[in-house]
Design an enzyme around this catalytic site. Sequence first.
Site, mmCIF file in Angstrom:
data_model
loop_
_atom_site.group_PDB
_atom_site.id
_atom_site.type_symbol
_atom_site.label_atom_id
_atom_site.label_comp_id
_atom_site.label_asym_id
_atom_site.label_seq_id
_atom_site.Cartn_x
_atom_site.Cartn_y
_atom_site.Cartn_z
ATOM 1 N N GLU A 178 0.849 -1.205 0.000
ATOM 2 C CA GLU A 178 0.000 0.000 0.000
ATOM 3 C C GLU A 178 0.881 1.250 0.000
ATOM 4 O O GLU A 178 1.896 1.299 0.711
ATOM 5 C CB GLU A 178 -0.894 -0.042 1.233
ATOM 6 C CG GLU A 178 -2.308 0.430 1.003
ATOM 7 C CD GLU A 178 -3.105 -0.436 0.031
ATOM 8 O OE1 GLU A 178 -3.096 -0.145 -1.181
ATOM 9 O OE2 GLU A 178 -3.745 -1.395 0.484
ATOM 10 N N HIS A 179 0.498 2.219 -0.803
ATOM 11 C CA HIS A 179 1.279 3.455 -0.977
ATOM 12 C C HIS A 179 2.676 3.172 -1.528
ATOM 13 O O HIS A 179 3.610 3.936 -1.314
ATOM 14 C CB HIS A 179 1.360 4.263 0.336
ATOM 15 C CG HIS A 179 0.043 4.907 0.700
ATOM 16 N ND1 HIS A 179 -0.368 6.095 0.157
ATOM 17 C CD2 HIS A 179 -0.950 4.494 1.516
ATOM 18 C CE1 HIS A 179 -1.572 6.398 0.642
ATOM 19 N NE2 HIS A 179 -1.939 5.443 1.451
ATOM 20 N N SER A 187 -11.737 1.590 -5.088
ATOM 21 C CA SER A 187 -11.445 2.199 -6.385
ATOM 22 C C SER A 187 -12.610 2.294 -7.338
ATOM 23 O O SER A 187 -12.515 1.918 -8.506
ATOM 24 C CB SER A 187 -10.328 1.434 -7.094
ATOM 25 O OG SER A 187 -9.189 1.502 -6.351
ATOM 26 N N SER A 188 -13.710 2.824 -6.856
ATOM 27 C CA SER A 188 -14.828 3.037 -7.765
ATOM 28 C C SER A 188 -14.442 4.059 -8.832
ATOM 29 O O SER A 188 -14.882 3.960 -9.981
ATOM 30 C CB SER A 188 -16.055 3.519 -6.995
ATOM 31 O OG SER A 188 -15.714 4.584 -6.137
ATOM 32 N N ASP A 214 -4.646 1.160 -9.301
ATOM 33 C CA ASP A 214 -6.088 0.923 -9.405
ATOM 34 C C ASP A 214 -6.550 0.781 -10.856
ATOM 35 O O ASP A 214 -7.313 -0.126 -11.207
ATOM 36 C CB ASP A 214 -6.862 2.064 -8.730
ATOM 37 C CG ASP A 214 -6.452 2.248 -7.279
ATOM 38 O OD1 ASP A 214 -5.789 1.347 -6.733
ATOM 39 O OD2 ASP A 214 -6.784 3.294 -6.712
HETATM 40 C C1 GLA Z 1 -5.218 4.809 -3.814
HETATM 41 C C2 GLA Z 1 -4.462 5.236 -5.082
HETATM 42 C C3 GLA Z 1 -3.474 4.163 -5.507
HETATM 43 C C4 GLA Z 1 -2.581 3.730 -4.336
HETATM 44 C C5 GLA Z 1 -3.405 3.453 -3.095
HETATM 45 C C6 GLA Z 1 -2.550 3.193 -1.881
HETATM 46 O O1 GLA Z 1 -6.023 3.716 -4.077
HETATM 47 O O2 GLA Z 1 -5.354 5.483 -6.132
HETATM 48 O O3 GLA Z 1 -2.712 4.621 -6.581
HETATM 49 O O4 GLA Z 1 -1.586 4.684 -4.088
HETATM 50 O O5 GLA Z 1 -4.294 4.504 -2.779
HETATM 51 O O6 GLA Z 1 -1.801 2.045 -2.052
#
Ligand code: GLA
Length: 384
Positions: free
Chosen positions: A31-32, A122-123, A168
Amino acid sequence: MITKVKQEFEKRYGPDAALYTSPGRVNLIGEHTDYNMGFVLPGAVDKGIYAAIRPAAGPVSRLYSVDYDAEISIDLTGPEAPKEQWAKYVYGVAQEMAKRGRTPGAINATFGGNVPLGAGMSSSAALESTFAFAFNDMFSLGFTLAELAVIGQMTEHNYVGVKCGIMDQFISLHGRAGHVIRLDCRDLSFEYKPFDPAAAGYKVVLVDSMVKHNLSGGEYNERREQCEAGVAVIAKHHPEVKSLRDTDLATLDKYKNEMPEIVYRRCLYVVEEIKRLLDGCDDLDAGRYDAFGAKMFATHDGLSKLYTVSTPELDFIVDVAKATDGVVGARLMGGGFGGCVIHLMRENVAESYLADLQSKFNQKFGLTPRIIEVVISDGARRLE
Ligand code: GLA
């Protein structure tokens, strides 16, 4: 939802629409890390955005959002951006395509989705990917799926204001049923990895913390800038270091005193997380679900204490998970500041854990968290 989208289309614009869909996603770990050029391990899910689309005479397109029950008429390739947030995603995709010299034609379209909004699934990427895929297919624009992912990402950067990474949009376009992908965000090379926890008696479950996450708050962009600040310090000594992917803990520690403490903490989390993901992939390959789960807990710890993108609700869920035998891993998923917790648990504890969690959460926060069942599914496609 598909039926509703189709019916609305027929009612408003007549027959002969093509149907497209693109999914939301889960991310097992990493994540991130995407905008730090590291790795991610996402899978597409069986919830997404559905759109009914037909080319129109142009230049004006007509778009109807089922979820907002709102319609607009707009020249998608003209200079004037829409005011409605939901329409910016479609406008941005058309604009980004035009910038690349391949301009989509006008359309009539209705769309709607069943990705839980604000749950960190991620809608918005699903919406961008649906239209990117549809424009590409319908007007034979010839973009590759990876190029479409970049077009979606740049829509976020330039028309929504979130400086997101590529994860995403990439998974929404490349997803495959029964598989997650290990994506290298530096060069976009990736590998499909079969993911079938049920075969080993495990299960992935999402629990929505009921705090709506919204990345446009600026906190996300601020994390990204802090990572870049850390890279700038290291690059003064090692010009070959272009991102946190290119460094390691020993190097980061060496220059710790040259950066603000907060920048160091952000970088520490990211460098650890990139390594954690690679080790976690080895665990999955060897079927070591418990070891993988332990890394999910460690990720949450880092996201909560070093990266500070958690909330009391998310921390509470992860604490209950940690104290429950058979729940082998849990962490906040996605950007943070709300959204959901992804769990890995033994199938036989799922029912009792979830009931216990819901009642404890309700006692503390006065709300019952929603349980979201997901199946790892295919990416963007035309349905009919
Ligand atoms: C959101 C962003 C992604 C990613 C995540 C964290 O979903 O759109 O690009 O950075 O946060 O992992």
